[in-house]
Design a protein around this motif. Structure first.
Motif, short mmCIF file in Angstrom:
data_model
loop_
_atom_site.label_atom_id
_atom_site.label_comp_id
_atom_site.label_asym_id
_atom_site.label_seq_id
_atom_site.Cartn_x
_atom_site.Cartn_y
_atom_site.Cartn_z
N UNK A 1 -0.39 13.76 -3.26
CA UNK A 1 0.48 13.36 -4.37
C UNK A 1 1.94 13.66 -4.05
N UNK A 2 2.21 14.84 -3.51
CA UNK A 2 3.58 15.21 -3.14
C UNK A 2 4.15 14.27 -2.09
N UNK A 3 3.30 13.84 -1.16
CA UNK A 3 3.72 12.91 -0.12
C UNK A 3 4.15 11.57 -0.73
N UNK B 1 0.85 -1.18 0.00
CA UNK B 1 0.00 0.00 0.00
C UNK B 1 0.89 1.24 0.00
N UNK B 2 0.46 2.26 -0.72
CA UNK B 2 1.24 3.49 -0.79
C UNK B 2 1.26 4.19 0.56
N UNK B 3 2.41 4.76 0.94
CA UNK B 3 2.52 5.42 2.24
C UNK B 3 1.95 6.83 2.20
N UNK B 4 0.64 6.93 2.16
CA UNK B 4 -0.01 8.23 2.10
C UNK B 4 -1.28 8.18 2.93
N UNK B 5 -1.64 9.31 3.51
CA UNK B 5 -2.80 9.34 4.39
C UNK B 5 -4.12 9.45 3.64
N UNK B 6 -4.09 9.93 2.40
CA UNK B 6 -5.31 10.14 1.61
C UNK B 6 -6.25 11.13 2.29
N UNK B 7 -5.69 12.02 3.08
CA UNK B 7 -6.49 13.06 3.73
C UNK B 7 -5.92 14.41 3.35
N UNK B 8 -6.78 15.31 2.93
CA UNK B 8 -6.31 16.63 2.55
C UNK B 8 -6.35 16.81 1.05
N UNK B 9 -5.81 17.92 0.59
CA UNK B 9 -5.83 18.23 -0.84
C UNK B 9 -5.06 17.19 -1.67
N UNK C 1 5.14 11.06 -3.85
CA UNK C 1 6.35 11.28 -4.66
C UNK C 1 7.59 11.34 -3.77
N UNK C 2 7.50 12.04 -2.66
CA UNK C 2 8.66 12.12 -1.74
C UNK C 2 9.01 10.73 -1.22
N UNK C 3 8.00 9.95 -0.84
CA UNK C 3 8.26 8.60 -0.33
C UNK C 3 8.89 7.73 -1.41
N UNK C 4 8.37 7.82 -2.65
CA UNK C 4 8.93 7.06 -3.75
C UNK C 4 10.38 7.44 -4.01
N UNK C 5 10.63 8.75 -4.13
CA UNK C 5 11.99 9.21 -4.44
C UNK C 5 12.99 8.75 -3.39
N UNK C 6 12.62 8.88 -2.13
CA UNK C 6 13.54 8.49 -1.05
C UNK C 6 13.83 6.99 -1.11
N UNK C 7 12.80 6.19 -1.28
CA UNK C 7 12.97 4.73 -1.34
C UNK C 7 13.76 4.33 -2.59
N UNK C 8 13.44 4.94 -3.73
CA UNK C 8 14.13 4.64 -4.97
C UNK C 8 15.61 4.95 -4.83
N UNK C 9 15.93 6.12 -4.29
CA UNK C 9 17.33 6.52 -4.15
C UNK C 9 18.07 5.62 -3.17
N UNK C 10 17.41 5.24 -2.10
CA UNK C 10 18.03 4.34 -1.11
C UNK C 10 18.38 3.00 -1.75
N UNK C 11 17.42 2.44 -2.49
CA UNK C 11 17.66 1.15 -3.16
C UNK C 11 18.70 1.29 -4.27
N UNK C 12 18.63 2.39 -5.00
CA UNK C 12 19.59 2.64 -6.08
C UNK C 12 21.02 2.68 -5.55
#
Length: 71
Positions: free
Chosen positions: A19-21, A6-14, A23-34
């Motif tokens: 979406x930004x939340x 499941x995507x690490x997002x609260x789905x609450x708010x705008x 993307x940040x989670x994806x980028x951090x995880x991608x870079x860590x694994x990379x």
């Protein structure tokens, strides 16, 4: 790690904030694994990701994943 987590997002708010939340989670995880896959070799990681090395460095600094010693 299991596929299809499941995507690490609260789905609450705008939408944009959620979406930004994600993307940040994806980028951090991608870079860590990379970096792990490239055994910390920034040039190899940049090639593997298809990114310019300077752009990769900026992303690593953004997520505080860059080593403090400049080579």
């Amino acid at each position: 790690k299991p596929e299809g987590e499941q995507l690490p997002v609260t789905y609450a708010g705008p939408f944009k904030d959620c979406k930004d939340e994600v993307i940040r989670a994806f980028e951090r995880e991608y870079l860590t694994r990379l970096l792990s896959k490239a055994q910390g070799n920034i040039a190899k990681a940049a090639r593997d990701a298809g990114l310019d090395r300077k752009h990769l460095y900026s992303l690593l600094h953004k997520y505080e994943l860059a080593k403090s010693n400049d080579e």
